[in-house]
Design an enzyme around this catalytic site. Structure first.
Site, PDB file in Angstrom:
ATOM      1  N   ASP A  69      -1.672  -0.902   5.866  1.00 43.09           N
ATOM      2  CA  ASP A  69      -1.971  -0.387   7.205  1.00 43.09           C
ATOM      3  C   ASP A  69      -3.456  -0.301   7.492  1.00 43.09           C
ATOM      4  O   ASP A  69      -3.855   0.230   8.517  1.00 43.09           O
ATOM      5  CB  ASP A  69      -1.347   1.016   7.381  1.00 43.09           C
TER       6      ASP A  69
ATOM      7  N   ASP B 127       0.867  -1.164   0.000  1.00 46.28           N
ATOM      8  CA  ASP B 127       0.000   0.000   0.000  1.00 46.28           C
ATOM      9  C   ASP B 127       0.916   1.231   0.000  1.00 46.28           C
ATOM     10  O   ASP B 127       2.116   1.122   0.289  1.00 46.28           O
ATOM     11  CB  ASP B 127      -0.884  -0.036   1.248  1.00 46.28           C
TER      12      ASP B 127
ATOM     13  N   ASP C 221      -0.184   5.136   1.018  1.00 42.54           N
ATOM     14  CA  ASP C 221      -0.429   6.096   2.097  1.00 42.54           C
ATOM     15  C   ASP C 221      -0.479   5.391   3.450  1.00 42.54           C
ATOM     16  O   ASP C 221      -1.294   4.487   3.659  1.00 42.54           O
ATOM     17  CB  ASP C 221      -1.749   6.834   1.852  1.00 42.54           C
TER      18      ASP C 221
END
Length: 244
Positions: free
Chosen positions: A202, A54, A56
């Site tokens: 996250d 991922d 961001d």
């Protein structure tokens, strides 16, 4: 040479990781070394040949105020609270606006674009991300990227930090995550089976949802979830071994 699943503890110990991450990695590696063989797996050890990240909050330090964005897009605190309740405590803003009228969608995307641009102005690399990617390169492990941000944000990330991920799929790729299609597309492009790939993210809502779907089909080898704490950032390794 491909990394084998039984070598993951040594990989965790060898990677150049910052303080708390290194300590947690050592504890995780020790627990994995003493764990029994994965249930359902037969034959030779699994290989680790690719890692999909991922962006961001994973490769970059999170700087976008998502609750503020959601409140403005949805029309205030009450609408945001209702959307959170409907989503079980989280909001999929892109999914929310898909059914809106064209004018409402245009306004919503303008708000999202403004918040994302403000985030790009303050873009920072996550501590340890560059070192980890360099380590993967030395092991000839491929690196891909999946984000719900726009392609221009991915291009700026590549340019600013000199780290290239291929394929790098933004939200222009449909369907976007948490649908597993982007991850499976990367595996297909690499010609690597999903059970030889790790996903790093996250978000329980976006990243782990992909894993949950693929785990039902015993397709994915492992997931690394970055858990944000008030005292810093921790990487938490959740291992799902595939069946043969």
């Amino acid at each position: 040479m491909a990394i084998r699943s039984h070598m993951l503890p040594r990989l965790l110990l060898a990677a150049p990781l910052p303080g708390r991450l290194a300590r947690l990695s050592r504890r995780t590696a020790a627990s994995m070394s003493s764990a029994p063989a994965p249930m359902g797996h037969q034959g030779p050890p699994l290989s680790l040949r690719g890692v999909v990240f991922d962006m961001d909050g994973t490769l970059t330090v999170p700087v976008i105020d998502f609750p503020a964005m959601y409140r403005e897009v949805l029309g205030g605190d009450a609408a945001y609270a209702a959307a959170r309740a409907a989503g079980g405590g989280s909001v999929d803003i892109l999914h929310c606006i898909e059914s809106w009228a064209p004018d409402e969608q245009r306004r919503a995307y303008e708000v999202i674009a403004r918040f994302e641009q403000e985030g790009l102005d303050r873009l920072q690399i996550m501590p340890g991300a560059s070192e980890l990617c360099g380590f993967l390169d030395t092991k000839q492990i491929r690196r891909g990227l999946i984000t719900r941000n726009v392609k221009s944000a991915v291009d700026l990330f590549h340019q600013r930090f000199g780290m290239m991920f291929s394929p790098a799929l933004s939200r222009e790729f449909r369907p976007y995550k948490p649908d597993p299609a982007p991850l499976l597309h990367i595996c297909s492009t690499w010609d690597i089976p999903p059970n030889e790939v790790i996903m790093v993210g996250d978000s329980l809502k976006d990243d782990v949802s992909i894993l949950t779907i693929l785990l039902l089909y015993s397709m994915l080898c492992a997931m690394v979830l970055i858990v944000k704490m008030h005292c810093g950032y921790y990487y938490y390794l959740v291992v799902f071994f595939c069946k043969k």
